[in-house]
Design a protein around this motif. Structure first.
Motif, mmCIF file in Angstrom:
data_model
loop_
_atom_site.group_PDB
_atom_site.id
_atom_site.type_symbol
_atom_site.label_atom_id
_atom_site.label_comp_id
_atom_site.label_asym_id
_atom_site.label_seq_id
_atom_site.Cartn_x
_atom_site.Cartn_y
_atom_site.Cartn_z
ATOM 1 N N LYS A 183 0.827 -1.214 0.000
ATOM 2 C CA LYS A 183 0.000 0.000 0.000
ATOM 3 C C LYS A 183 0.858 1.260 0.000
ATOM 4 N N LEU A 184 2.048 1.154 0.581
ATOM 5 C CA LEU A 184 2.964 2.301 0.619
ATOM 6 C C LEU A 184 3.797 2.420 -0.653
ATOM 7 N N GLY A 185 3.494 1.565 -1.627
ATOM 8 C CA GLY A 185 4.159 1.665 -2.919
ATOM 9 C C GLY A 185 5.508 0.989 -3.004
ATOM 10 N N GLU A 186 5.794 0.096 -2.052
ATOM 11 C CA GLU A 186 7.099 -0.573 -2.022
ATOM 12 C C GLU A 186 7.104 -1.840 -2.883
ATOM 13 N N ASP A 187 8.289 -2.221 -3.301
ATOM 14 C CA ASP A 187 8.503 -3.473 -4.041
ATOM 15 C C ASP A 187 8.596 -4.605 -3.008
ATOM 16 N N VAL A 188 7.675 -5.574 -3.092
ATOM 17 C CA VAL A 188 7.567 -6.601 -2.050
ATOM 18 C C VAL A 188 7.533 -8.003 -2.643
ATOM 19 N N THR A 189 8.335 -8.887 -2.061
ATOM 20 C CA THR A 189 8.237 -10.317 -2.332
ATOM 21 C C THR A 189 7.902 -11.023 -1.021
ATOM 22 N N LEU A 190 6.771 -11.706 -0.994
ATOM 23 C CA LEU A 190 6.316 -12.444 0.184
ATOM 24 C C LEU A 190 6.571 -13.924 -0.052
ATOM 25 N N ILE A 191 7.324 -14.550 0.859
ATOM 26 C CA ILE A 191 7.719 -15.952 0.710
ATOM 27 C C ILE A 191 7.011 -16.792 1.773
ATOM 28 N N GLU A 192 6.359 -17.848 1.353
ATOM 29 C CA GLU A 192 5.634 -18.727 2.276
ATOM 30 C C GLU A 192 6.007 -20.177 2.022
ATOM 31 N N LYS A 193 6.320 -20.896 3.101
ATOM 32 C CA LYS A 193 6.737 -22.297 2.983
ATOM 33 C C LYS A 193 5.562 -23.226 2.702
ATOM 34 N N ASN A 194 4.432 -22.999 3.365
ATOM 35 C CA ASN A 194 3.294 -23.909 3.222
ATOM 36 C C ASN A 194 2.057 -23.189 2.686
ATOM 37 N N HIS A 195 1.196 -22.743 3.623
ATOM 38 C CA HIS A 195 -0.053 -22.095 3.235
ATOM 39 C C HIS A 195 -0.055 -20.650 3.704
ATOM 40 N N ILE A 196 -0.556 -19.758 2.869
ATOM 41 C CA ILE A 196 -0.665 -18.367 3.252
ATOM 42 C C ILE A 196 -1.621 -18.224 4.438
ATOM 43 N N ALA A 197 -1.368 -17.225 5.270
ATOM 44 C CA ALA A 197 -2.152 -16.889 6.472
ATOM 45 C C ALA A 197 -1.693 -17.634 7.719
ATOM 46 N N GLY A 198 -0.708 -18.503 7.611
ATOM 47 C CA GLY A 198 -0.017 -19.044 8.776
ATOM 48 C C GLY A 198 -0.845 -19.911 9.703
ATOM 49 N N MET A 240 -10.693 -21.321 0.380
ATOM 50 C CA MET A 240 -11.264 -20.075 -0.130
ATOM 51 C C MET A 240 -10.549 -18.863 0.454
ATOM 52 N N LEU A 241 -10.284 -18.913 1.758
ATOM 53 C CA LEU A 241 -9.639 -17.778 2.414
ATOM 54 C C LEU A 241 -8.182 -17.625 1.983
ATOM 55 N N ARG A 242 -7.510 -18.742 1.707
ATOM 56 C CA ARG A 242 -6.135 -18.647 1.207
ATOM 57 C C ARG A 242 -6.099 -17.904 -0.124
ATOM 58 N N LYS A 243 -7.040 -18.233 -1.008
ATOM 59 C CA LYS A 243 -7.098 -17.554 -2.300
ATOM 60 C C LYS A 243 -7.346 -16.063 -2.114
ATOM 61 N N LEU A 244 -8.278 -15.723 -1.214
ATOM 62 C CA LEU A 244 -8.583 -14.315 -0.970
ATOM 63 C C LEU A 244 -7.387 -13.582 -0.381
ATOM 64 N N ASN A 245 -6.679 -14.239 0.551
ATOM 65 C CA ASN A 245 -5.511 -13.603 1.160
ATOM 66 C C ASN A 245 -4.394 -13.370 0.144
ATOM 67 N N GLN A 246 -4.213 -14.337 -0.760
ATOM 68 C CA GLN A 246 -3.199 -14.161 -1.795
ATOM 69 C C GLN A 246 -3.609 -13.045 -2.761
ATOM 70 N N MET A 247 -4.872 -13.032 -3.172
ATOM 71 C CA MET A 247 -5.364 -11.986 -4.071
ATOM 72 C C MET A 247 -5.214 -10.610 -3.439
ATOM 73 N N GLU A 248 -5.470 -10.524 -2.146
ATOM 74 C CA GLU A 248 -5.359 -9.251 -1.435
ATOM 75 C C GLU A 248 -3.932 -8.720 -1.510
ATOM 76 N N ASN A 249 -2.942 -9.597 -1.282
ATOM 77 C CA ASN A 249 -1.553 -9.163 -1.347
ATOM 78 C C ASN A 249 -1.150 -8.822 -2.778
ATOM 79 N N GLU A 250 -1.577 -9.625 -3.712
ATOM 80 C CA GLU A 250 -1.220 -9.366 -5.105
ATOM 81 C C GLU A 250 -1.904 -8.106 -5.643
#
Length: 433
Positions: free
Chosen positions: A21-36, A89-99
């Protein structure tokens, strides 16, 4: 600037979102499933199961009152199936939100070697790094510990256990005990010291007598060995039932060993800006220790993100609200800024009222209980323990007022929405008038 966030639990996911949101270049790395842990193995799973136990509790109450006659047949297999579908369903939404804010989400186990982040044999450059790798269940070094279940195994069970031995005396142990007791298990809780020491004594008594009467609580009880279908205590009691460890959490900090400074308990050492001892390296969430709570992890992740983006930000841990997800919620908060002696504080105990979700509990005298400590001299709230269907929102609201250092006179203009905030009204008016 390039920002890498390792771990997509509440801290990493919200931190990444803030950076995007602050306009930064971001790479988010997850080992298993998004949302922890929260969504996939922890509080969201507990809440989903507790929604079902609340329904069972209400159904039993309505049957008892005689105006509803119904039988409930539980399919644990179907419960797990639907929880899993919802998680997907929530994993997809969480990934879409970040993307949606331009972030790149990749999956794979990250390593830090010679200051470089490596995932799937690919090296990533960074200007700022956030480590938000969370924590996992801690299992004590007890003989046969490999037979014990943890919260990671809840969705792997084939059915509701006939008998369950929960080892631990904190919030997780209590919530798991409530779930499986309501679903029909015979449950023992084995606490090494005091059960639910987070709660005021009278609040704890209400929980044991009114909310969990069928759970056998064994305090000051140590386990010497666990088996697949029983537990042996140090005083030679043999308790039949599947062992379940709810004995705390241990940080997933192995990735940071030799790279940043760790605390003696292996959590990552950070300051109030979530900075480690290495320039431009931050850490947030359960891997840093402290409060192991989703809202706190979110706040830490956002704090770290703002500092990574060069917007100076500090975190405060005053007046953190907490809750027990039971068939009736139990919530509590303490104002750490008010350290009162017994002669400096006043205590008010208020029976529950027929607010939201409590009307049909009046007939059995089980509408809740609230206990408040306050500083009469300085007109401040010091501590609240509250049991009511609305206690989670009540205590979250009141903790904010405590954190903002309002005194009781400032509550005079509070106007409730009937019946949803009636409990707030009663707490405030009892103190203020």
């Amino acid at each position: 600037m390039k920002n890498i966030v390792i771990g997509s639990g509440p801290a990493g996911r919200l931190g990444s979102l803030e950076l995007g949101k602050l306009g930064e270049d971001v790479t988010l790395i997850e080992k298993n499933h998004i949302a922890g842990t929260c969504l996939n193995e922890g509080c969201m799973v507990v809440c989903a199961l507790t929604d079902i136990t609340k329904f069972i509790d209400e159904n039993n109450r309505f049957n008892k009152h005689g105006f509803l006659k119904s039988q409930i047949e539980i399919s644990y297999e179907k419960i797990v199936e639907k929880i899993t579908e919802t998680q997907q369903m929530l994993r997809k939404l969480n990934q879409m939100e970040n993307e949606s804010v331009g972030n790149n989400v990749i999956y794979g186990e990250a390593k830090i070697e010679d200051g470089e982040v490596i995932v799937n044999n690919e090296s990533f450059e960074w200007d700022n790094l956030m480590i938000a790798t969370g924590a996992r269940p801690f299992i004590p070094d007890v003989k046969g510990k490999e037979f014990g279940l943890t919260n990671k195994d809840i969705l792997k069970l084939d059915d509701v256990p006939e008998k369950l031995n929960i080892i631990g005396g904190g919030i997780i142990a209590c919530e798991i005990a409530n779930i499986y007791s309501t679903l029909g298990s015979e449950v023992n809780v084995l606490a090494r010291s005091t059960f639910l020491k987070e709660l005021a004594p009278e609040t704890k008594r209400y929980v044991l007598e009114k909310l969990m009467p069928d759970v056998n609580i064994m305090e000051n009880t140590n386990v010497s060995e666990v088996f697949k279908d029983k537990v042996l205590t140090t005083d030679n009691q043999e308790l039949e039932g599947i062992p379940f460890f709810a004995t705390g959490r241990t940080p997933n900090s192995e990735i940071a060993e030799g790279f940043v400074e760790l605390n003696p308990d292996k959590t990552i050492k950070v300051n109030e800006m979530m900075q480690t001892n290495v320039d431009n390296v931050y850490a947030a969430g359960d891997v840093t220790g402290g409060y192991q709570l989703t809202p706190v992890a979110r706040k830490e992740g956002i704090t770290a993100a703002r500092n990574m983006a060069k917007y100076a930000n500090k975190i405060s841990y005053d007046c953190i609200p907490q809750t027990l997800s039971l068939n009736t919620e139990v919530s509590f908060v303490k104002n750490e800024k008010l350290d009162l002696d017994d002669d400096e504080k006043s205590t008010i105990a208020i029976p529950g009222i027929a607010g939201p979700g409590a009307f049909w509990k009046i007939l059995e005298g089980n509408t809740g209980y609230t206990e408040i400590d306050f500083d009469g001299k300085n007109n401040k709230i010091a501590k609240i323990n509250s049991i009511s269907p609305s206690s989670t929102s009540d205590i979250a609201y009141l903790s904010y007022l405590m954190r903002m250092d309002y005194d009781l006179d400032d509550y005079g203009e509070f106007l409730e929405v009937h019946p949803s905030t009636d409990t707030n009204y009663k707490i405030i008016k009892n103190l203020w008038l």
